[in-house]
Design a protein around this motif. Structure first.
Motif, PDB file in Angstrom:
ATOM      1  N   GLY A 259     -44.610  76.829 -43.553  1.00  0.00           N
ATOM      2  CA  GLY A 259     -45.934  77.469 -43.205  1.00  0.00           C
ATOM      3  C   GLY A 259     -46.297  75.651 -42.637  1.00  0.00           C
ATOM      4  N   ALA A 260     -46.065  74.717 -41.728  1.00  0.00           N
ATOM      5  CA  ALA A 260     -46.207  73.727 -41.628  1.00  0.00           C
ATOM      6  C   ALA A 260     -46.665  73.788 -39.643  1.00  0.00           C
ATOM      7  N   GLY A 261     -47.908  73.754 -39.195  1.00  0.00           N
ATOM      8  CA  GLY A 261     -48.524  74.429 -37.857  1.00  0.00           C
ATOM      9  C   GLY A 261     -47.877  72.452 -37.170  1.00  0.00           C
TER      10      GLY A 261
ATOM     11  N   GLY B   3     -51.879  74.270 -36.475  1.00  0.00           N
ATOM     12  CA  GLY B   3     -51.933  75.539 -38.040  1.00  0.00           C
ATOM     13  C   GLY B   3     -52.050  77.614 -36.930  1.00  0.00           C
TER      14      GLY B   3
ATOM     15  N   CYS C 120     -38.036  70.175 -38.575  1.00  0.00           N
ATOM     16  CA  CYS C 120     -39.616  70.737 -39.521  1.00  0.00           C
ATOM     17  C   CYS C 120     -39.355  69.473 -40.305  1.00  0.00           C
TER      18      CYS C 120
ATOM     19  N   LYS D 268     -54.768  70.964 -39.804  1.00  0.00           N
ATOM     20  CA  LYS D 268     -54.613  72.284 -38.698  1.00  0.00           C
ATOM     21  C   LYS D 268     -56.646  72.517 -38.951  1.00  0.00           C
TER      22      LYS D 268
ATOM     23  N   HIS E 244     -46.826  67.043 -35.957  1.00  0.00           N
ATOM     24  CA  HIS E 244     -46.634  67.626 -37.316  1.00  0.00           C
ATOM     25  C   HIS E 244     -48.515  66.226 -37.362  1.00  0.00           C
TER      26      HIS E 244
ATOM     27  N   ASP F 205     -49.845  68.676 -44.694  1.00  0.00           N
ATOM     28  CA  ASP F 205     -50.462  69.897 -42.968  1.00  0.00           C
ATOM     29  C   ASP F 205     -51.993  69.114 -43.416  1.00  0.00           C
TER      30      ASP F 205
ATOM     31  N   THR G 134     -46.669  77.174 -32.905  1.00  0.00           N
ATOM     32  CA  THR G 134     -46.154  77.689 -33.348  1.00  0.00           C
ATOM     33  C   THR G 134     -46.125  77.081 -35.689  1.00  0.00           C
ATOM     34  N   THR G 135     -45.571  77.450 -36.217  1.00  0.00           N
ATOM     35  CA  THR G 135     -45.461  76.938 -37.337  1.00  0.00           C
ATOM     36  C   THR G 135     -44.427  77.837 -37.843  1.00  0.00           C
ATOM     37  N   CYS G 136     -43.937  76.271 -38.855  1.00  0.00           N
ATOM     38  CA  CYS G 136     -42.546  76.507 -39.729  1.00  0.00           C
ATOM     39  C   CYS G 136     -42.418  77.527 -40.642  1.00  0.00           C
ATOM     40  N   CYS G 137     -41.720  78.802 -40.408  1.00  0.00           N
ATOM     41  CA  CYS G 137     -41.631  79.925 -41.077  1.00  0.00           C
ATOM     42  C   CYS G 137     -40.980  79.317 -42.241  1.00  0.00           C
TER      43      CYS G 137
END
Length: 341
Positions: free
Chosen positions: A78-80, A221, A56, A15, A4, A13, A72-75
């Motif tokens: 939303g963290a990239g 991101g 995450c 991006k 992160h 976070d 990717t991003t945490c579903c």
């Protein structure tokens, strides 16, 4: 290892921002240059098991990925995140073209593109059924190549003339030889088995003046994948492509003849360099008429490619209009020749 990028000011976070070209924090507005971002604010989480499950650090949720994912991003929050362990060794990209078009700009451009479809259904032209717009870095190989070509051809020139009561046609034959030595730089070929090769080819050209040395913050991101095919596996494809360029170039050097017939052509293309590069692409999923239509947009130039649905009614009307214009034109010419004016 999952990374992160945390804001040094507020801890949110960060991006990659396509407009500024920097790491940006949406919470407090801080921006950091990619090369000078304080490494101590990189939050790292190591993988479990077979390096397909991560946690995450923001929300504690499990981040599941397939074997090809590198960003990717945490579903949940939303963290990239960037999966750094999949970007090491021979899987480390050498170059990257950063995104220069934001998601909002991509959506606006796609809507405008849909509305220009002269032969697409009205329902599609409203562009109100966009399911998703996903920014992803697609793995490519950029090849530097050297091509040597030789060709022998028989060409003709034709002259017609009259003498007395006779018309003559004179055909002269020429032996033509061409030898070329050409270099092609940074010819792109996508290296992902998931992407449609023809779709990716149509996204060209790219502006290589914005080609950067790879650095993981560019991926923050966005979604990114590693290559499935190495440069040696893809070389036959790029060689076939470049051979057609060489053949076309040789043909372009033979001018002024009535006909050209090649007796022999020999093209030898060899690789000089190959650069593993990540290319920015916006993938657009559009739901229309109970079908999902996939389009791709060059994340650097905004060029959009894909096959939109076609309205049979508009096509029929278009052909009717063309036929009508042709008929009117012929009828008018016939009337004029008949002494109507």
């Amino acid at each position: 290892m999952l990374i992160h990028y945390k804001c040094p000011d507020c801890g949110s976070d960060m991006k990659f921002d396509s407009e500024s070209g920097k790491l940006a924090c949406d919470s407090c507005g801080r921006e950091d240059n990619i090369d000078t971002y304080p490494k101590e604010f990189m939050s790292q989480e190591f993988a479990e098991g077979e390096a397909v499950e991560y946690h995450c650090k923001n929300c504690g949720a499990i981040v599941l990925t397939d074997a090809d994912t590198v960003a990717t991003t945490c579903c949940f929050c939303g963290a990239g995140v960037v999966l750094a362990d999949r970007l090491s060794g021979n899987l480390a990209p050498l170059k990257v073209i950063p995104f220069t078009i934001s998601k909002e700009q991509a959506e606006n451009a796609f809507v405008a593109w849909c509305r220009k479809g002269l032969l697409t259904p009205k329902g599609f032209m409203t562009a109100d059924r966009i399911k998703s717009i996903t920014g992803m870095y697609v793995p490519f190989w950029l090849y530097d190549l050297r091509s040597k070509g030789e060709a022998d051809a028989v060409c003709t020139r034709v002259r017609t003339y009259s003498q007395g009561d006779y018309n003559y046609t004179e055909t002269s034959y020429y032996d033509v030889y061409r030898k070329v030595d050409l270099q092609y730089l940074k010819v792109p070929v996508d290296a992902s088995e998931k992407m449609d090769d023809q779709l990716m080819d149509k996204l060209e050209p790219y502006d290589y003046r914005n080609l950067k040395d790879f650095n993981t913050p560019y991926l923050a991101g966005y979604i990114a994948e590693k290559y499935n095919y190495d440069d040696k596996e893809l070389f036959p494809r790029v060689r076939s492509r470049v051979d057609t360029y060489v053949e076309s170039y040789i043909k372009s050097t033979i001018n002024g003849y009535a006909s050209t017939s090649f007796r022999r052509k020999n093209i030898d293309t060899k690789p000089l360099n190959a650069y593993y590069t990540l290319i920015p692409v916006w993938m657009v999923s559009y739901d229309y008429d109970k079908k999902e239509h996939i389009f791709a947009m060059n994340g650097q130039t905004g060029k959009i490619v894909g096959k939109p649905p076609i309205s049979s009614g508009k096509v029929a009307a278009w052909f009717t209009g063309v036929a009508g214009v042709t008929f009117i034109t012929i009828k008018t010419i016939a009337w004029l020749m008949g002494g109507g004016i």
